[in-house]
Design a protein around this motif. Structure first.
Motif, PDB file in Angstrom:
ATOM      1  N   HIS A  58      50.726  43.186  47.273  1.00 20.84           N
ATOM      2  CA  HIS A  58      49.450  44.044  47.075  1.00 20.84           C
ATOM      3  C   HIS A  58      48.366  43.369  47.590  1.00 20.84           C
ATOM      4  O   HIS A  58      47.414  44.118  47.981  1.00 20.84           O
ATOM      5  N   VAL A  59      48.268  41.965  47.416  1.00 26.56           N
ATOM      6  CA  VAL A  59      46.945  41.500  47.907  1.00 26.56           C
ATOM      7  C   VAL A  59      47.289  41.003  49.415  1.00 26.56           C
ATOM      8  O   VAL A  59      46.531  40.390  49.990  1.00 26.56           O
ATOM      9  N   ALA A  60      48.417  40.815  49.924  1.00 22.28           N
ATOM     10  CA  ALA A  60      48.528  40.309  51.109  1.00 22.28           C
ATOM     11  C   ALA A  60      47.675  40.902  52.309  1.00 22.28           C
ATOM     12  O   ALA A  60      47.516  42.167  52.345  1.00 22.28           O
TER      13      ALA A  60
ATOM     14  N   LEU B  68      52.368  30.947  46.999  1.00 24.78           N
ATOM     15  CA  LEU B  68      52.562  32.313  47.251  1.00 24.78           C
ATOM     16  C   LEU B  68      51.840  33.103  48.301  1.00 24.78           C
ATOM     17  O   LEU B  68      52.091  33.338  49.323  1.00 24.78           O
ATOM     18  N   ASN B  69      50.498  33.042  47.875  1.00 25.13           N
ATOM     19  CA  ASN B  69      49.558  33.647  48.655  1.00 25.13           C
ATOM     20  C   ASN B  69      49.448  33.298  49.993  1.00 25.13           C
ATOM     21  O   ASN B  69      49.261  33.927  50.989  1.00 25.13           O
ATOM     22  N   ARG B  70      49.472  31.927  50.077  1.00 24.83           N
ATOM     23  CA  ARG B  70      49.163  31.030  51.405  1.00 24.83           C
ATOM     24  C   ARG B  70      50.370  31.231  52.071  1.00 24.83           C
ATOM     25  O   ARG B  70      50.291  31.132  53.515  1.00 24.83           O
TER      26      ARG B  70
ATOM     27  N   ARG C 291      44.712  40.629  51.954  1.00 24.00           N
ATOM     28  CA  ARG C 291      43.313  40.833  51.492  1.00 24.00           C
ATOM     29  C   ARG C 291      42.967  39.621  50.583  1.00 24.00           C
ATOM     30  O   ARG C 291      41.935  39.541  50.164  1.00 24.00           O
ATOM     31  N   CYS C 292      43.890  39.062  50.310  1.00 23.24           N
ATOM     32  CA  CYS C 292      43.740  37.540  49.436  1.00 23.24           C
ATOM     33  C   CYS C 292      43.013  36.895  50.311  1.00 23.24           C
ATOM     34  O   CYS C 292      43.356  36.310  51.527  1.00 23.24           O
ATOM     35  N   VAL C 293      41.724  36.458  49.775  1.00 16.62           N
ATOM     36  CA  VAL C 293      40.777  35.377  50.462  1.00 16.62           C
ATOM     37  C   VAL C 293      41.069  34.040  50.027  1.00 16.62           C
ATOM     38  O   VAL C 293      40.050  33.193  50.685  1.00 16.62           O
ATOM     39  N   ASP C 294      42.140  33.670  49.431  1.00 13.59           N
ATOM     40  CA  ASP C 294      42.492  32.536  49.117  1.00 13.59           C
ATOM     41  C   ASP C 294      41.430  31.729  48.337  1.00 13.59           C
ATOM     42  O   ASP C 294      40.920  30.560  48.622  1.00 13.59           O
ATOM     43  N   CYS C 295      40.729  32.564  47.597  1.00 17.15           N
ATOM     44  CA  CYS C 295      39.868  31.980  46.732  1.00 17.15           C
ATOM     45  C   CYS C 295      40.173  30.894  45.717  1.00 17.15           C
ATOM     46  O   CYS C 295      39.501  30.399  44.980  1.00 17.15           O
ATOM     47  N   GLY C 296      41.627  31.093  45.402  1.00 22.24           N
ATOM     48  CA  GLY C 296      42.077  30.145  44.459  1.00 22.24           C
ATOM     49  C   GLY C 296      41.897  30.662  42.866  1.00 22.24           C
ATOM     50  O   GLY C 296      42.277  29.781  41.986  1.00 22.24           O
ATOM     51  N   GLU C 297      41.292  31.583  42.624  1.00 22.17           N
ATOM     52  CA  GLU C 297      41.034  31.864  41.132  1.00 22.17           C
ATOM     53  C   GLU C 297      42.321  31.993  40.398  1.00 22.17           C
ATOM     54  O   GLU C 297      42.247  31.577  39.115  1.00 22.17           O
ATOM     55  N   CYS C 298      43.311  32.661  41.001  1.00 19.21           N
ATOM     56  CA  CYS C 298      44.380  33.158  40.249  1.00 19.21           C
ATOM     57  C   CYS C 298      45.155  31.637  39.855  1.00 19.21           C
ATOM     58  O   CYS C 298      45.375  31.737  38.604  1.00 19.21           O
ATOM     59  N   SER C 299      45.238  30.789  40.709  1.00 23.11           N
ATOM     60  CA  SER C 299      45.935  29.636  40.169  1.00 23.11           C
ATOM     61  C   SER C 299      44.951  28.830  39.222  1.00 23.11           C
ATOM     62  O   SER C 299      45.281  28.261  38.151  1.00 23.11           O
TER      63      SER C 299
ATOM     64  N   ILE D 199      41.306  38.380  37.294  1.00 21.81           N
ATOM     65  CA  ILE D 199      40.282  37.743  37.802  1.00 21.81           C
ATOM     66  C   ILE D 199      40.441  37.855  39.437  1.00 21.81           C
ATOM     67  O   ILE D 199      39.089  37.538  40.089  1.00 21.81           O
ATOM     68  N   CYS D 200      41.181  38.453  40.024  1.00 21.88           N
ATOM     69  CA  CYS D 200      41.203  38.448  41.582  1.00 21.88           C
ATOM     70  C   CYS D 200      40.540  39.440  41.991  1.00 21.88           C
ATOM     71  O   CYS D 200      40.431  40.638  41.758  1.00 21.88           O
ATOM     72  N   PRO D 201      39.669  39.118  43.124  1.00 23.07           N
ATOM     73  CA  PRO D 201      38.797  40.131  43.919  1.00 23.07           C
ATOM     74  C   PRO D 201      39.740  41.036  44.571  1.00 23.07           C
ATOM     75  O   PRO D 201      39.289  41.887  44.965  1.00 23.07           O
ATOM     76  N   ALA D 202      40.982  40.710  44.945  1.00 22.08           N
ATOM     77  CA  ALA D 202      41.745  41.596  45.946  1.00 22.08           C
ATOM     78  C   ALA D 202      42.389  42.710  45.152  1.00 22.08           C
ATOM     79  O   ALA D 202      42.983  43.559  45.421  1.00 22.08           O
ATOM     80  N   CYS D 203      42.466  42.240  43.586  1.00 25.49           N
ATOM     81  CA  CYS D 203      43.247  43.076  42.618  1.00 25.49           C
ATOM     82  C   CYS D 203      41.965  44.020  42.391  1.00 25.49           C
ATOM     83  O   CYS D 203      41.538  43.882  41.193  1.00 25.49           O
TER      84      CYS D 203
ATOM     85  N   ILE E 197      55.410  42.110  43.203  1.00 25.92           N
ATOM     86  CA  ILE E 197      54.603  43.432  43.755  1.00 25.92           C
ATOM     87  C   ILE E 197      52.968  42.766  43.811  1.00 25.92           C
ATOM     88  O   ILE E 197      52.261  43.201  44.894  1.00 25.92           O
ATOM     89  N   ARG E 198      52.547  41.828  42.981  1.00 24.75           N
ATOM     90  CA  ARG E 198      51.012  41.621  43.061  1.00 24.75           C
ATOM     91  C   ARG E 198      50.842  40.700  44.359  1.00 24.75           C
ATOM     92  O   ARG E 198      49.895  41.108  45.402  1.00 24.75           O
ATOM     93  N   ALA E 199      51.766  39.926  44.905  1.00 26.25           N
ATOM     94  CA  ALA E 199      51.686  39.212  45.881  1.00 26.25           C
ATOM     95  C   ALA E 199      51.496  40.055  47.307  1.00 26.25           C
ATOM     96  O   ALA E 199      50.645  39.930  48.300  1.00 26.25           O
TER      97      ALA E 199
HETATM   98  S1  SF4 Z   1      43.623  33.333  45.771  1.00 27.89           S
HETATM   99 FE1  SF4 Z   1      44.410  34.555  43.958  1.00 27.89          FE
HETATM  100  S2  SF4 Z   1      42.638  35.545  43.045  1.00 27.89           S
HETATM  101 FE2  SF4 Z   1      41.850  34.834  45.103  1.00 27.89          FE
HETATM  102  S3  SF4 Z   1      42.114  36.703  46.313  1.00 27.89           S
HETATM  103 FE3  SF4 Z   1      44.019  35.679  46.567  1.00 27.89          FE
HETATM  104  S4  SF4 Z   1      45.548  36.242  45.002  1.00 27.89           S
HETATM  105 FE4  SF4 Z   1      43.201  37.110  44.297  1.00 27.89          FE
END
Ligand code: SF4
Ligand code: SF4
Ligand code: SF4
Ligand code: SF4
Lengths: 345, 331
Positions: free
Chosen positions: B259-261, B283-285, B263-271, B221-225, B255-257
């Motif tokens: 890779h999106v560091a 983790l992302n924050r 570039r993660c827009v903090d959209c919260g979709e992953c959670s 679901i992640c737009p950064a992935c 690895i995922r964290a």
């Molecule tokens: S909040 Fe989650 S789904 Fe949204 S960009 Fe960041 S890692 Fe990807």
């Protein structure tokens, strides 16, 4: 029929845990799953749907087959296995029914010995669903949420201050005898209350939004459904994750792999999902190259292929995919699209 | 929202009829109250089923990567958080801005069905009305007043871009930032974790990751992935396969964290999509917070013309590998 007072459950758990690995619905940060019980665990027998089904206890997500070791020219192989006795308490009727569906696959010839051992070592104690949720449609698969299907060793019903308890198998009877000191006889009045509870469940079922779903109304045979245009429309929003297949109690595909540690290693199996792009990858590539084909595979397997082999649908209407799929591509929508809905509201 | 919904439908119909776009990404309503899901509209006539309500939480931007989109002019409905994701995909050279028409929708928050269920508000629910800053849950017997903070997604409660940051056409009135809980709470959970000893923090994440069933919904679901070939799909990869092993669960998440560091827009979709309730946003924050502290405030996806701090180099950058103590910040 017997009963156990709710305040005695805290005595029952450690007693069971003496001889079994005990799995109970346990809440952790608002998510309820079947986990190993230990003193102080937050047991939650009220939540209807655990996030995962108890499938992973019987058919573990990862399971070692074999350990190997090379010494000089000698290759030593050692079978894994040797599961401990375990008991799962609080399995809902749909989840019990799903175990029967897994049995058909794994206990049919050639028998899967790891699974067989897992089934023999396990005791299943069911819990009737007092408040079926709006995402439930077990009745579409002829499962009665007020009863425990055959396959459960003991059935229980929650009457508020106590759990009614009825053995349904030999294992169940032995266990009932073992815990006789914690159990009590059931009074006439309680028997009547149970009947009321059952009627109450039946009444609630009538009001559930998905009650009109009936897979028997699906039109067409294998080839027509396979060629149907609905897949073209449905698949597009699918993310290709494995959530639906991993939370589903009836999905049972797995992969075999090795950990190769040069001179030693391990052969294991682990769940796999038809939604993944590398599912059933072969030397020539993958037989299903698009997500459309993968989505079709998931639903064809449950609604057509499995029924052709075993005369039952491979879905129990637990509603987990309905509730969890991030894009709402669930069993209900597919059955409806295939014509499986009664229009007699 | 009903009024705006009709306006949206009209705009979508016109855009399809006039061939301004070949296809529009929006949402459609399913069988149950909470069930608003991504839908693809290509025909004017099909637009009746389009929905805009408080359950249109799905970010649709990532569908722009689908093979089927190539060579098409695509319209897309976007909320504030969705536009950040869109911009990030543009910045990562994964989509071409000019091939897309953005219909911006100001959003005051989306309702989390899990919270509704937990509050028992789902039983016999007929509809949800919004009046002023209250929600009214109407069922057969009664009307229950609820504060949005009780039922909105956590991510909406800390949202700081309720209005689209980029759009070709805005539909509806912009919402005032203050109507939402603010930015402030965004890093509080991270700060709590930072207080823990290394050992306790390790134990915390070990426990969280052990719940992962490795369904990959968070990644998908992640737009950064947005990699064309994800390393987790490489069946030859030796450190990570499909085994449900504690070590692999950790590898996967770390690895995922990383890779999106940046570039993660903090959209919260992953959670949101995680079926096990793993707090991936912490983790992302943590990574966002560190980037902010090391390189200055940065919001991924806000402006695709600005290069992200992790892909640029400036002489005055703190090089934590030498200036700090093995990657730790200097106090
Ligand atoms: S909040 Fe989650 S789904 Fe949204 S960009 Fe960041 S890692 Fe990807
Ligand atoms: S149907 Fe839903 S849960 Fe299943 S793979 Fe597709 S997006 Fe994931
Ligand atoms: S397909 Fe969906 S409803 Fe059917 S058993 Fe699987 S998760 Fe439950
Ligand atoms: S969505 Fe949750 S359970 Fe699935 S892989 Fe991501 S963290 Fe693990």
């Amino acid at each position: 029929m017997k009963k156990i007072a709710k305040d005695r459950l805290s005595l029952l758990w450690p007693r069971i845990a003496l001889n079994y690995q005990l799995f109970l619905p346990i809440a952790e940060e608002k998510v309820v799953n079947f986990s190993r019980w230990e003193e102080g665990a937050e047991v939650d027998l009220a939540t209807l749907k655990t996030a995962n089904s108890p499938k992973d206890i019987i058919f573990p997500q990862t399971e070692t087959y074999l350990n190997f070791k090379q010494e000089g020219k000698r290759l030593e192989l050692e079978m894994a296995g040797g599961r401990k006795d375990y008991l799962v308490f609080g399995v809902s009727p749909c989840d019990v029914a799903s175990i029967n569906l897994l049995d058909k696959v794994f206990l049919d010839e050639p028998v899967d010995q790891f699974y067989q051992e897992g089934r023999q070592k396990g005791v299943i104690i069911a819990r009737a669903c007092l408040n079926p949720a709006e995402t439930c449609f077990c009745s579409s698969f002829k499962i009665n949420p007020a009863l425990a299907p055959a396959g459960a060793d003991i059935a229980t019903w929650d009457l508020g201050d106590s759990l009614l308890w009825e053995a349904q198998s030999e294992k169940g009877k032995e266990l009932t005898a073992d815990f006789d000191d914690l159990l009590e006889e059931v009074s006439r009045e309680e028997q009547e209350r149970l009947e009321q509870v059952k009627t109450g469940i039946a009444d609630q079922l009538k009001d559930l939004p998905l009650v009109n779903l009936d897979p028997d109304l699906i039109e067409g045979g294998l080839n027509e459904i396979f060629a149907s245009e609905i897949w073209e429309h449905l698949y597009r929003r699918c993310l290709g994750c494995a959530m639906c297949t991993y939370v589903c109690p009836t999905c049972h595909c797995y992969d075999l792999k090795d950990y190769d540690g040069n001179k030693c290693g391990e052969r294991f199996r682990c769940w796999d999902s038809c939604m993944f792009s590398d599912f059933t990858m072969m030397a020539h590539g993958n037989p299903r190259t698009t997500q459309k084909e993968r989505v079709r595979q998931r639903f064809m397997h449950k609604l057509v292929y499995y029924p052709n082999n075993y005369q039952a649908y491979a879905c129990v209407g637990c509603g987990r995919c309905t509730e969890k799929c991030p894009v709402s591509l669930d069993m209900v929508k597919v059955i409806k699209k295939l014509g499986g809905e009664r229009n007699e509201l | 929202m009903e009024k705006i919904r009709e306006e949206i439908k009209e705009i979508v119909r016109q855009a399809l009829a006039s061939k301004e776009v070949d296809l529009i990404l929006a949402w459609e309503k399913g069988q149950l109250w909470y069930d608003s899901y991504p839908a693809f509209f290509t025909e004017e006539q099909g637009v009746d089923s389009l929905v805009w309500d408080q359950f249109c939480v799905n970010n649709l931007s990532k569908y722009l990567l689908d093979d089927g989109m190539a060579g098409q002019k695509v319209g897309i409905l976007v909320k504030g958080c969705d536009t950040l994701a869109f911009n990030q995909l543009v910045q990562d050279n994964r989509i071409i801005r000019d091939n897309v028409v953005l219909y911006g929708l100001p959003c005051s928050g989306m309702i989390d069905p899990a919270k509704v269920r937990r509050e028992g508000l789902d039983r016999g629910l007929i509809k949800i009305k919004k009046t002023g800053d209250q929600l009214i849950f109407v069922n057969k017997e009664q009307q229950i007043k609820v504060l949005p903070t009780q039922v909105y997604y956590d991510k909406c409660l800390t949202c700081h871009y309720p209005n689209p940051v980029i759009y070709d056409r805005l539909i509806g009135e912009k919402v005032a930032n203050e109507t939402l809980a603010t930015h402030a709470g965004r890093f509080s959970a991270v700060e709590e974790l930072e207080e823990l000893s290394t050992k306790d923090r390790f134990a915390y994440w070990d426990q969280q990751f052990s719940k992962c069933i490795r369904c990959l919904a968070c990644r998908n679901i992640c737009p950064a992935c947005s990699c064309e070939q994800c390393t987790f799909d490489d069946s030859e990869l030796e450190i990570l396969g499909k085994a449900k092993e504690n070590s692999e669960d950790k590898f996967f998440h770390l690895i995922r964290a990383y890779h999106v560091a940046g570039r993660c827009v903090d959209c919260g979709e992953c959670s949101r999509v995680c079926p096990q309730g793993i707090p991936l946003e912490k983790l992302n924050r943590k990574l966002i917070k560190d980037i902010n502290e090391l390189y200055g405030e940065y919001q991924a996806g806000l402006d695709p013309s600005i290069k992200g701090p992790l892909v640029t180099y400036q002489l005055e950058d703190t090089d934590t590998f030498t200036a700090g103590e093995r990657g730790r910040k200097q106090k």
